[in-house]
Design a protein around this motif. Sequence first.
Motif, mmCIF file in Angstrom:
data_model
loop_
_atom_site.group_PDB
_atom_site.id
_atom_site.type_symbol
_atom_site.label_atom_id
_atom_site.label_comp_id
_atom_site.label_asym_id
_atom_site.label_seq_id
_atom_site.Cartn_x
_atom_site.Cartn_y
_atom_site.Cartn_z
ATOM 1 N N THR A 235 94.628 64.082 20.202
ATOM 2 C CA THR A 235 94.692 62.869 19.387
ATOM 3 C C THR A 235 96.062 62.227 19.484
ATOM 4 O OG1 THR A 235 93.082 63.765 17.822
ATOM 5 C CG2 THR A 235 94.435 61.949 17.045
ATOM 6 N N SER B 131 90.872 56.176 13.145
ATOM 7 C CA SER B 131 90.945 56.352 11.685
ATOM 8 C C SER B 131 92.368 56.104 11.204
ATOM 9 C CB SER B 131 90.492 57.754 11.290
ATOM 10 O OG SER B 131 91.337 58.738 11.861
ATOM 11 N N THR C 289 74.161 51.713 14.204
ATOM 12 C CA THR C 289 74.947 51.662 15.440
ATOM 13 C C THR C 289 74.815 50.272 16.055
ATOM 14 O OG1 THR C 289 74.599 54.020 15.866
ATOM 15 C CG2 THR C 289 75.229 52.648 17.746
ATOM 16 N N ARG D 225 87.421 58.202 18.557
ATOM 17 C CA ARG D 225 87.356 57.820 17.145
ATOM 18 C C ARG D 225 88.688 57.225 16.701
ATOM 19 N NH1 ARG D 225 84.885 62.812 17.675
ATOM 20 N NH2 ARG D 225 82.616 62.785 17.271
ATOM 21 N N GLN E 69 83.928 54.699 15.467
ATOM 22 C CA GLN E 69 83.709 55.540 16.641
ATOM 23 C C GLN E 69 83.122 54.706 17.770
ATOM 24 O OE1 GLN E 69 81.708 59.532 16.364
ATOM 25 N NE2 GLN E 69 80.045 58.478 17.444
ATOM 26 N N ILE F 178 83.480 59.946 23.798
ATOM 27 C CA ILE F 178 83.541 59.412 22.436
ATOM 28 C C ILE F 178 84.992 59.396 21.990
ATOM 29 C CG2 ILE F 178 82.928 59.818 20.024
ATOM 30 C CD1 ILE F 178 80.337 61.100 20.983
ATOM 31 N N GLU G 174 80.261 53.471 12.440
ATOM 32 C CA GLU G 174 81.240 53.869 11.430
ATOM 33 C C GLU G 174 81.291 55.378 11.300
ATOM 34 O OE1 GLU G 174 82.240 52.069 7.487
ATOM 35 O OE2 GLU G 174 80.414 50.907 7.891
ATOM 36 N N THR G 175 82.451 55.884 10.924
ATOM 37 C CA THR G 175 82.605 57.277 10.516
ATOM 38 C C THR G 175 83.023 57.292 9.051
ATOM 39 O OG1 THR G 175 84.940 57.359 11.165
ATOM 40 C CG2 THR G 175 83.310 57.899 12.860
ATOM 41 N N GLU H 206 81.383 55.215 21.585
ATOM 42 C CA GLU H 206 80.825 56.103 22.601
ATOM 43 C C GLU H 206 80.521 55.286 23.850
ATOM 44 O OE1 GLU H 206 77.019 59.090 23.495
ATOM 45 O OE2 GLU H 206 77.400 58.363 21.462
#
Length: 570
Positions: free
Chosen positions: A519, A570, A419, A568, A475, A566, A469-470, A477
Motif C-alpha cells: 500500500t 481510502s 457496481t 482500493r 475500489q 483490484i 464502494e467499500t 477492479e
Amino acid sequence: MNRRIFVKGAAAGICTLPITSALSFSTVTKKIQKMPEWLDTLVKQNDIGVEAIRKLQIKDAANPAYGGLMDAFDIVNPHTTSALIQAGGNAISSSNSRFFQSPELLADMDLAALYLVKTQHADGTIDLLSTNFHSTPDTGFLVKRLATAYTLIQKSGTKGSEKMLANLETFLIRGGNALSVGGIHTPNHRWVVCAALARLNSLWPDPKYVARAEEWLGEHIDMDEDGQYNEKSTFIYSSLTDRLLITIANGFNKPELLDNVRKNLDMTMFYVHPNGEIVTDASGRQDKALIGTLENYYYPYRYMALKDQNGGYAAMCQMIEKTAGLKIGGFLDYYLADQTLWKDLPAPKPLPVNYVKTYPNSGLVRIRRGNWDSTLIANNPTWFTFMKGNAVLQGVRLASSFFGKGQFQSEQIVEQGKTWELTQTLEGPYYQPYPKDFIAKDGDWEKMPRLFRPVSEVQTLETKILISETDNGMQIEIQTSGTERVPLALELIFRPGGTFTGLTQIEKAKDSWLLKEGTGSYSLNGDTISFGPGIGLHKNIALRGALPPVEAPTVFLTGFTPFKHIIRFS
C-alpha cells in the motif's frame, strides 16, 4: 458574511473582474439599509483593483491607443479597457470607496470610453483579439456589464459625469445595433446577447431589442433532464447562464426562466467536492478538469435564496463565502446594482454531504461520504477521481500498447447493482493486398485506403473496469481479455504539493513513481489517501499510443494482459 473570511484572503484577492461574464440587474429603487459589512469589504477590495488597473492605461495623447488599457501581453484591447469603466463604476458610486465621486477617476474612465468608441467597428462590434473579430457575442459580454456601470455612474451624482456617460452611451447604442442583428458561436452566446439587450432596453427602450431577444429565446433553453446546460461547463458557462437568465427574466418579464436557474443550482449542490471546489470533469469547454471554487455561482445562489427564501441556497452562499472568499468580488456590480441583495440570507439548511447521484446526460456519477468523494466519468480518458479533504487524486487513466490506440475510454457508465461498469473493445487488424481491379496505377498509397483492403489476423483487446464502494472508500477492479502479453500501465495522478510513502521513484522520469506491491499513501495538509495493493511488472510508462504524461505527481501500476487487479482507495 464574516469579515475575517475576506481579510484572511486579502493577499491573493486583488479584484479581478471577469469581463467575459454578465450580471443581472433589478430595477428596485427603494433604499433598504446601510451597506452590509461583507459588501463594504468587497468595495474596499475593488479600490485595490482600480488602483492597479489604472496603471495599465495609455496616457500619451500622441499614442493611437490613447485611453486604452493593456493586457498581460501589453496588447491594448477593449476588454481590459472596459474593466476600468466597470471597476471604476463600482468605486465612484460607493460612498465607502476612496474613489467615491472622484473627478480624476471619472476622467480616466472617460478616456477609456472614448477609446472603446474609437476601436468599435462601424457595425457596432468589437474584437476579442485572442480569437474573435467583429464579434457580436464579445460585444454582448461588454455591453452587459457596461450598461450596469452606466447606471451606477448615473446614480453616483459625480460632478461632470454627463460627458463621460454620453461617450459610454454612444458605445452602448452602437453595440445594441450589432446585438440586434449579429450572430453567435456557442449556446451561451444566445443568452449573452439577450441579457445585454435586456439591459439596453431598460435604459433606452427599443422594439428591435425585444424582437431580437424573442428570436433567440424561441430556440428554448438548452437544459437537459439533469439540470445542466448544453456545454456542461460547470466552472464558467453554467454559472454564467444562470446569471444571464436572471437578467433576461427580470428585463423582459419572463419569470419562467428562473425555473432553469433553480434546476441548475439544485444540481450544482451535488457537484461540490469536500474542499469546496467544483466538479469540472464532464465539461465540454475550456474549464474541463480545471481546479476552481464556486465564486461564479454566488450571485445566482444569493439572488434565488432571497427570492425563494431557500435555506439550501443560503447554505451554498455561506459555503462559497468560506471557500472562495474575496473572489466573489468579481461580481461586485451585481450587488451594488440591486440593493435587495443586501438583505440577510434566510436560515441555512444542511447541505448534501452523503449521497450517490447519477447524471446520465453528463456521463457522470457522483459519490460523496462526508469528507471524501469520488467522481466517475464516461467519454473521458480520465475516468475516476478521489478526494479526501486536502488530499486529491485528480485522475486515474489506463493505457496499453495495443496497436498505438490503447488509451482506455468508456462510452458509458453502466450501473450493475452496487457496481459501475466501464468497458472498451479494441481491434488491431492487419491488411491484405488491395483489390486487383482497383490498384492505383501510379502506386500512390493514399489512393488505396485501408477501408477497402481485406483484413486478417485481427487482434482484440477487451477491457472491463468495475468500480464500487467499500466501507471507507472506493475500489477499482481491472479485467482484460483477448490478445496476450500487451504491456499496460495504470496512472494515478495526484495534485502537486503532497508527499508519498511506500513507492519506488522511476529513474529518468519526472514526478513518476511505481507502486510495486503493498500500500502507498499520499498526504497533504493533514489529509491522507491510502491506495493499493500495487503491482509493478515493468517500468515502461510511456506506452505507444498513450496520452502524454500529466505535469503532476503520478504513481504507476504496471503489468501485461491478461490483466486482473483490484486497487482500493481510502
